[in-house]
Design a protein around this motif. Structure first.
Motif, PDB file in Angstrom:
ATOM      1  N   VAL A 319       0.839  -1.202   0.000  1.00  0.00           N
ATOM      2  CA  VAL A 319       0.000   0.000   0.000  1.00  0.00           C
ATOM      3  C   VAL A 319       0.873   1.250   0.000  1.00  0.00           C
ATOM      4  CG1 VAL A 319      -1.685   1.332   1.335  1.00  0.00           C
ATOM      5  CG2 VAL A 319      -1.984  -1.137   1.077  1.00  0.00           C
ATOM      6  N   LEU A 320       1.891   1.273   0.860  1.00  0.00           N
ATOM      7  CA  LEU A 320       2.776   2.430   0.929  1.00  0.00           C
ATOM      8  C   LEU A 320       3.485   2.656  -0.402  1.00  0.00           C
ATOM      9  CD1 LEU A 320       4.193   4.665   2.551  1.00  0.00           C
ATOM     10  CD2 LEU A 320       5.914   2.954   3.200  1.00  0.00           C
ATOM     11  N   SER A 321       4.025   1.600  -0.981  1.00  0.00           N
ATOM     12  CA  SER A 321       4.773   1.756  -2.230  1.00  0.00           C
ATOM     13  C   SER A 321       3.877   2.258  -3.359  1.00  0.00           C
ATOM     14  CB  SER A 321       5.445   0.439  -2.624  1.00  0.00           C
ATOM     15  OG  SER A 321       4.498  -0.513  -3.074  1.00  0.00           O
ATOM     16  N   ARG A 322       2.628   1.804  -3.402  1.00  0.00           N
ATOM     17  CA  ARG A 322       1.707   2.269  -4.440  1.00  0.00           C
ATOM     18  C   ARG A 322       1.365   3.742  -4.247  1.00  0.00           C
ATOM     19  NH1 ARG A 322       0.770  -0.914  -8.946  1.00  0.00           N
ATOM     20  NH2 ARG A 322      -1.166   0.266  -9.192  1.00  0.00           N
ATOM     21  N   LEU A 323       1.178   4.164  -3.019  1.00  0.00           N
ATOM     22  CA  LEU A 323       0.917   5.579  -2.757  1.00  0.00           C
ATOM     23  C   LEU A 323       2.111   6.434  -3.153  1.00  0.00           C
ATOM     24  CD1 LEU A 323      -0.947   5.231   0.638  1.00  0.00           C
ATOM     25  CD2 LEU A 323      -1.843   6.457  -1.340  1.00  0.00           C
ATOM     26  N   LEU A 324       3.318   5.923  -2.911  1.00  0.00           N
ATOM     27  CA  LEU A 324       4.517   6.695  -3.223  1.00  0.00           C
ATOM     28  C   LEU A 324       4.729   6.836  -4.728  1.00  0.00           C
ATOM     29  CD1 LEU A 324       7.023   5.415  -0.498  1.00  0.00           C
ATOM     30  CD2 LEU A 324       5.756   7.587  -0.559  1.00  0.00           C
ATOM     31  N   ARG A 325       4.078   6.029  -5.520  1.00  0.00           N
ATOM     32  CA  ARG A 325       4.154   6.206  -6.974  1.00  0.00           C
ATOM     33  C   ARG A 325       3.562   7.544  -7.386  1.00  0.00           C
ATOM     34  NH1 ARG A 325       2.359   0.931 -10.323  1.00  0.00           N
ATOM     35  NH2 ARG A 325       3.108   2.293 -11.980  1.00  0.00           N
ATOM     36  N   HIS A 326       2.683   8.093  -6.553  1.00  0.00           N
ATOM     37  CA  HIS A 326       2.048   9.381  -6.845  1.00  0.00           C
ATOM     38  C   HIS A 326       2.761  10.538  -6.146  1.00  0.00           C
ATOM     39  CE1 HIS A 326      -1.606   7.265  -8.419  1.00  0.00           C
ATOM     40  NE2 HIS A 326      -1.242   6.360  -7.518  1.00  0.00           N
ATOM     41  N   ALA A 327       3.856  10.261  -5.468  1.00  0.00           N
ATOM     42  CA  ALA A 327       4.463  11.246  -4.571  1.00  0.00           C
ATOM     43  C   ALA A 327       5.578  12.039  -5.239  1.00  0.00           C
ATOM     44  CB  ALA A 327       5.007  10.552  -3.323  1.00  0.00           C
ATOM     45  N   ASP A 328       5.703  13.286  -4.797  1.00  0.00           N
ATOM     46  CA  ASP A 328       6.887  14.093  -5.037  1.00  0.00           C
ATOM     47  C   ASP A 328       7.213  14.788  -3.720  1.00  0.00           C
ATOM     48  OD1 ASP A 328       5.171  16.341  -4.817  1.00  0.00           O
ATOM     49  OD2 ASP A 328       4.803  16.345  -6.976  1.00  0.00           O
ATOM     50  N   LEU A 335       0.382  12.315   1.188  1.00  0.00           N
ATOM     51  CA  LEU A 335       0.229  10.898   0.867  1.00  0.00           C
ATOM     52  C   LEU A 335       0.586  10.002   2.050  1.00  0.00           C
ATOM     53  CD1 LEU A 335       1.541  10.969  -2.788  1.00  0.00           C
ATOM     54  CD2 LEU A 335      -0.807  10.578  -2.027  1.00  0.00           C
ATOM     55  N   LEU A 336       1.510  10.432   2.887  1.00  0.00           N
ATOM     56  CA  LEU A 336       1.792   9.648   4.090  1.00  0.00           C
ATOM     57  C   LEU A 336       0.588   9.649   5.024  1.00  0.00           C
ATOM     58  CD1 LEU A 336       5.479  10.622   4.958  1.00  0.00           C
ATOM     59  CD2 LEU A 336       4.649   8.549   3.832  1.00  0.00           C
ATOM     60  N   GLU A 337      -0.081  10.772   5.149  1.00  0.00           N
ATOM     61  CA  GLU A 337      -1.306  10.820   5.966  1.00  0.00           C
ATOM     62  C   GLU A 337      -2.384   9.920   5.357  1.00  0.00           C
ATOM     63  OE1 GLU A 337      -2.513  14.846   6.390  1.00  0.00           O
ATOM     64  OE2 GLU A 337      -0.796  15.403   7.653  1.00  0.00           O
ATOM     65  N   ALA A 338      -2.476   9.905   4.032  1.00  0.00           N
ATOM     66  CA  ALA A 338      -3.443   9.015   3.375  1.00  0.00           C
ATOM     67  C   ALA A 338      -3.107   7.557   3.652  1.00  0.00           C
ATOM     68  CB  ALA A 338      -3.448   9.286   1.869  1.00  0.00           C
ATOM     69  N   PRO A 398      -4.932   1.543  -2.942  1.00  0.00           N
ATOM     70  CA  PRO A 398      -4.068   2.688  -2.634  1.00  0.00           C
ATOM     71  C   PRO A 398      -4.038   3.745  -3.728  1.00  0.00           C
ATOM     72  CG  PRO A 398      -2.770   0.714  -3.091  1.00  0.00           C
ATOM     73  CD  PRO A 398      -4.177   0.276  -2.992  1.00  0.00           C
ATOM     74  N   ASP A 399      -4.194   3.349  -4.990  1.00  0.00           N
ATOM     75  CA  ASP A 399      -4.195   4.345  -6.060  1.00  0.00           C
ATOM     76  C   ASP A 399      -5.415   5.265  -5.946  1.00  0.00           C
ATOM     77  OD1 ASP A 399      -1.802   3.500  -7.583  1.00  0.00           O
ATOM     78  OD2 ASP A 399      -2.934   1.648  -7.784  1.00  0.00           O
ATOM     79  N   ALA A 400      -6.564   4.683  -5.625  1.00  0.00           N
ATOM     80  CA  ALA A 400      -7.759   5.502  -5.416  1.00  0.00           C
ATOM     81  C   ALA A 400      -7.584   6.404  -4.196  1.00  0.00           C
ATOM     82  CB  ALA A 400      -8.990   4.616  -5.253  1.00  0.00           C
ATOM     83  N   ALA A 401      -6.969   5.895  -3.146  1.00  0.00           N
ATOM     84  CA  ALA A 401      -6.716   6.697  -1.945  1.00  0.00           C
ATOM     85  C   ALA A 401      -5.797   7.865  -2.266  1.00  0.00           C
ATOM     86  CB  ALA A 401      -6.111   5.826  -0.857  1.00  0.00           C
ATOM     87  N   ALA A 402      -4.800   7.634  -3.107  1.00  0.00           N
ATOM     88  CA  ALA A 402      -3.892   8.713  -3.492  1.00  0.00           C
ATOM     89  C   ALA A 402      -4.645   9.789  -4.277  1.00  0.00           C
ATOM     90  CB  ALA A 402      -2.740   8.157  -4.322  1.00  0.00           C
ATOM     91  N   ARG A 403      -5.489   9.373  -5.208  1.00  0.00           N
ATOM     92  CA  ARG A 403      -6.239  10.351  -5.990  1.00  0.00           C
ATOM     93  C   ARG A 403      -7.159  11.181  -5.106  1.00  0.00           C
ATOM     94  NH1 ARG A 403      -6.286   5.903  -9.644  1.00  0.00           N
ATOM     95  NH2 ARG A 403      -8.328   5.219  -8.890  1.00  0.00           N
ATOM     96  N   ARG A 404      -7.823  10.519  -4.127  1.00  0.00           N
ATOM     97  CA  ARG A 404      -8.710  11.272  -3.231  1.00  0.00           C
ATOM     98  C   ARG A 404      -7.920  12.280  -2.407  1.00  0.00           C
ATOM     99  NH1 ARG A 404     -10.953   6.080  -2.403  1.00  0.00           N
ATOM    100  NH2 ARG A 404      -9.793   5.879  -0.439  1.00  0.00           N
ATOM    101  N   ALA A 405      -6.778  11.841  -1.867  1.00  0.00           N
ATOM    102  CA  ALA A 405      -5.992  12.722  -1.011  1.00  0.00           C
ATOM    103  C   ALA A 405      -5.475  13.917  -1.797  1.00  0.00           C
ATOM    104  CB  ALA A 405      -4.817  11.940  -0.410  1.00  0.00           C
ATOM    105  N   LEU A 406      -4.992  13.682  -3.014  1.00  0.00           N
ATOM    106  CA  LEU A 406      -4.415  14.773  -3.801  1.00  0.00           C
ATOM    107  C   LEU A 406      -5.497  15.712  -4.334  1.00  0.00           C
ATOM    108  CD1 LEU A 406      -1.646  12.806  -5.722  1.00  0.00           C
ATOM    109  CD2 LEU A 406      -1.392  14.273  -3.702  1.00  0.00           C
ATOM    110  N   SER A 407      -6.698  15.195  -4.578  1.00  0.00           N
ATOM    111  CA  SER A 407      -7.781  16.056  -5.064  1.00  0.00           C
ATOM    112  C   SER A 407      -8.203  17.059  -4.003  1.00  0.00           C
ATOM    113  CB  SER A 407      -8.972  15.221  -5.501  1.00  0.00           C
ATOM    114  OG  SER A 407      -9.592  14.588  -4.378  1.00  0.00           O
TER     115      SER A 407
END
Length: 410
Positions: A319-328, A335-338, A398-407
């Protein structure tokens, strides 16, 4: 395989990455994270406090929540070669007599493989052909500023400092790095029990796991490749006298032990300095800061009673690694909070299940043991596995979680 390399050489590679990542701890959680991040194009620095890579430790029964890891890294052939199907589960009464045998394979078949594997075998699978690590290296100091975290390594010689964007703290239940992060107070459950891990020869029932829930003791035997892992435990005050006396006391209480039980007790007696496993867990009150994240046992160290701790650590790494794919570097904290929002409730629910089982398994009274034996005959294994099946039914996205957090921050 884990390949020893010095931290300076590892850091040279990570300096060109969009995220400079340090992974502390080369156990199941840390190696899984490092391999997944490398698969995504990063070059994390992986360090391990043990100079020799650590002991093999114990046996594992991996639930199907590990499936995404093996699929993403294309490790199914190696996993199947190093693990064996865990098809049946036998429960014995406190006197040793077998009460029931259930098909675990059938109950979990809808979710994927359920296999037995040694910790060492799993690390061999996860590390692959080449996984760089700096052994004998620890974090001596950690300073988090607004845009990065400065880490001072202590490799046993001259201390050196490096700057990272993210530190993944995965150095186990007794994590020293966790204390440097300042993620908040750490609680846990100490059952007051502990026991020994030993290895018995393979038998003609290598698809079978067996547990004996005794009055004042617990004995489990679990299949792995070419052998059987054994755990014998009891109250700390009793096990303190050593395995010889404890085994003798267990044998005195058994009236109808199975052949597996007899071999398991013999394995404990024959073991040369068997690994002792305290039955306690850990729960951190907070998992993330702006540049750090607790992972695996450092965040929530499990009792082994539900056999799910390693699986949840691997799922968390995925889950963490997938979220970090969206990270800068700008959105990392979001994304860490997500990540904590997605994964912490799942991990703590699984940990609660392990704690509930411990209350049933680690008991000393004979009257309670008799009542528990009766309940075991009546309860279906499907009912017992319901919390785990619920976790498997609700796999995270996790990809959906990343999109929600960044939106929300756009």
């Amino acid at each position: 395989m884990l390949r020893s390399i010095d931290p300076a050489t590892q850091y040279q590679e990570t300096r060109r990455d969009p995220l400079r990542v340090l992974v502390v701890g080369a156990g199941v959680a840390g190696v899984t994270t490092a391999r997944l991040l490398r698969h995504h194009g990063l070059h994390p620095v992986l360090i391990e406090r043990s100079a020799t890579g650590g002991a093999e430790g114990y046996m594992l029964a991996l639930m199907p929540m590990v499936t995404p890891v093996f699929e993403e890294l294309d490790l199914w052939p190696e996993y199947r070669k190093n693990g064996i199907p865990f098809g049946r589960y036998r429960l014995c009464a406190h006197t040793g007599r077998a009460v029931r045998t259930d098909s675990m394979g059938e109950l979990l078949a809808d979710y994927g493989d359920y296999r037995g594997i040694s910790r060492g075998g799993l690390l061999d699978v996860l590390s692959g052909a080449d996984c760089p690590v700096s052994p004998g290296t620890t974090v001596a100091a950690l300073t988090e500023a607004g845009d990065a975290v400065t880490v001072r390594f202590d490799p046993g010689e001259d201390a050196v400092e490096y700057e990272f964007d993210l530190v993944v703290v995965a150095d186990g239940i007794g994590s020293a790095t966790r204390e440097l992060v300042g993620a908040g107070p750490v609680g846990g459950l100490n059952t007051g029990w502990g026991g020994w891990v030993a290895w018995a020869p393979a038998d003609d029932e290598q698809d079978l796991g067996e547990e004996l829930w005794g009055a004042g003791f617990f004995l489990g035997s679990y299949p792995v490749l070419d052998r059987i892992g054994v755990f014998l435990g009891g109250p700390d005050a009793v096990t303190a006298d050593g395995p010889e006396r404890f085994v003798a006391e267990v044998q005195r209480r058994l009236h109808a032990p199975t052949a597996r039980t007899r071999r398991a007790l013999r394995a404990v007696l024959d073991a040369d300095d068997p690994y002792y496993w305290p039955m306690r867990d850990v729960r951190a009150s907070r998992w993330v800061t702006r540049h750090t994240v607790l992972l695996g046992d450092a965040a929530a160290g499990f009792l082994p009673t539900a056999g799910i701790g390693a699986g949840m650590a691997m799922e968390s790494a995925w889950v963490l690694s997938r979220l970090l794919r969206h990270a800068d570097r700008a959105n990392l904290a979001t994304l860490l909070e997500a990540y904590e929002g997605v994964q912490r409730p799942r991990v703590e629910a699984a940990q609660d299940n392990s704690r509930s089982l411990a209350k049933m398994m680690f008991r000393s009274g004979t009257a309670f043991a008799v009542g528990r034996d009766v309940a075991a005959r009546l309860l279906s294994i499907r009912t017992v596995l319901k919390p785990i099946r619920q976790l498997l039914d609700g796999r995270p996205d996790p990809d959906a979680a990343a999109r929600r957090a960044l939106s929300r921050t756009a």
